[in-house]
Design a protein around this motif. Structure first.
Motif, short mmCIF file in Angstrom:
data_model
loop_
_atom_site.label_atom_id
_atom_site.label_comp_id
_atom_site.label_asym_id
_atom_site.label_seq_id
_atom_site.Cartn_x
_atom_site.Cartn_y
_atom_site.Cartn_z
N ALA A 3 9.13 -10.41 3.25
CA ALA A 3 9.23 -11.21 2.03
C ALA A 3 7.87 -11.62 1.48
CB ALA A 3 10.07 -12.46 2.31
N PHE A 4 6.79 -11.19 2.15
CA PHE A 4 5.46 -11.65 1.75
C PHE A 4 4.45 -10.52 1.53
CE2 PHE A 4 7.60 -14.75 4.43
CZ PHE A 4 7.59 -15.86 3.62
N LEU A 5 4.75 -9.32 2.02
CA LEU A 5 3.80 -8.22 1.90
C LEU A 5 4.04 -7.43 0.62
CD1 LEU A 5 1.57 -6.41 3.10
CD2 LEU A 5 3.41 -5.02 4.11
N ASP A 6 3.07 -7.48 -0.29
CA ASP A 6 3.10 -6.61 -1.46
C ASP A 6 1.84 -5.75 -1.45
OD1 ASP A 6 1.50 -8.79 -1.93
OD2 ASP A 6 1.95 -8.90 -4.07
N ILE A 7 1.99 -4.52 -1.90
CA ILE A 7 0.89 -3.56 -1.86
C ILE A 7 0.09 -3.70 -3.16
CG2 ILE A 7 0.24 -1.16 -1.53
CD1 ILE A 7 1.71 -2.40 0.83
N ASP A 8 -1.00 -4.45 -3.11
CA ASP A 8 -1.80 -4.70 -4.31
C ASP A 8 -3.15 -4.00 -4.29
OD1 ASP A 8 -0.16 -6.19 -5.93
OD2 ASP A 8 -0.74 -8.11 -5.06
N THR A 9 -3.63 -3.66 -3.10
CA THR A 9 -4.98 -3.11 -2.98
C THR A 9 -4.95 -1.83 -2.14
OG1 THR A 9 -5.44 -4.36 -0.95
CG2 THR A 9 -5.95 -5.44 -3.06
N PRO A 10 -6.00 -0.99 -2.26
CA PRO A 10 -6.06 0.22 -1.41
C PRO A 10 -6.03 -0.13 0.08
CG PRO A 10 -7.64 0.36 -3.21
CD PRO A 10 -7.09 -1.04 -3.24
#
Length: 293
Positions: free
Chosen positions: A277-284
């Motif tokens: 519920a907290f991990l989003d892929i925003d960076t390489p």
């Protein structure tokens, strides 16, 4: 013989009027004791939404006399704005399973990735957005809406064969709010609410979504369902249809967190474990870490 009027009479005071023809606030009482106005507050006095208690209190604080005639005259308006935790008295509350749609936001430009569209990045041979869509489809959501924007044709191609409704947001460059509004506008009229998911969160699963749907109970005042771990609130968030009008007023690249704070009495917190519920892929770097497992 209720406790407040009994207490007023017990100290030699007098009751001017008990009851008000306005809902919420119909159990209000006005009286006096030793020349001091006494106001018996109904339960709605706790509500941040303006109600009948506020109408009377404002007059008393202004030094105005509030009479029986004043109170009965308030009934001309009928019902005030509803308190969100109470069902609409004019609408029946349906029993059984709730009809909850799912919205997947997949319109962003991935600016923090430095070029590539993160939604098309692959984990175990599948694009991130497809992983999220498949997991949402496996939940109890009644329908799934995917909002596209940047590289819409490529995102839609990544979803080929999945039973989702694709809605294009031509204003995606204006920020997250425009995609939320595009998704909310596409929710079927039959849905009681919608769970808003982010297309770059590949660790959310159908179990998490089903737990949010199970916590959604409008008849018990649970109108917003949020996953929580160690006091931290994550995504996705389930919204009752009652908040759709407010969600349609969002602007820019800011989400709806302030609405959760504004309607805290309507929030059901769902305890969760893990990072889903907290991990989003925003960076390489985040993508590389997710690919390593």
């Amino acid at each position: 013989r209720d406790v407040i009027p009994a207490a007023i009479e017990g100290i030699g005071g007098a009751i001017a009027h008990f009851g008000m023809p306005v809902d919420p606030g119909n159990l209000l009482l006005i009286g006096s004791a030793s020349g001091v106005p006494v106001l018996g507050a109904p339960g709605c006095a706790r509500s941040p939404v303006e109600n009948g208690f506020d109408w009377v209190l404002m007059r008393l604080l202004a030094g105005l006399e509030v009479t029986r005639q004043d109170i009965t005259g308030l009934g001309v308006g009928g019902l005030l704005m509803e308190i969100v935790t109470r069902p609409q008295p004019r609408l029946p509350v349906a029993d059984g399973n709730r009809d909850v749609a799912a919205i997947i936001l997949a319109a962003g430009r991935s600016t923090r990735m430095g070029g590539p569209n993160k939604l098309l990045a692959e984990l175990n041979g599948k694009a991130l957005v497809r992983i999220v869509a498949e997991r949402v489809l496996a939940s109890k959501a009644s329908s799934v809406i995917v909002v596209t924007g940047h590289q819409a044709d490529k995102v839609e191609a990544a979803l080929h064969g999945l039973k989702v409704r694709v809605v294009h947001n031509p204003d995606f460059a204006e920020g997250l709010a425009s995609s939320v509004k595009a998704g909310i506008a596409a929710v079927p009229a039959s849905a009681d609410g919608a769970v808003v998911c982010l297309g770059d969160m590949p660790l959310i699963d159908s179990e998490l979504l089903d737990r949010l749907i199970a916590a959604f109970a409008p008849d018990r005042g649970s109108l917003i369902a949020v996953p929580v771990s160690d006091g931290r609130r994550g995504n996705p968030v389930l919204w009752s249809r009652r908040f759709f009008a407010e969600l349609m007023t969002l602007d820019g690249d800011i989400g709806a967190r302030h609405l959760i704070a504004k309607h805290s009495e309507a929030v059901a917190e769902v305890p969760v474990e893990g990072r889903g519920a907290f991990l989003d892929i925003d960076t390489p770097q985040a993508l590389e870490q997710a690919q390593r497992g």
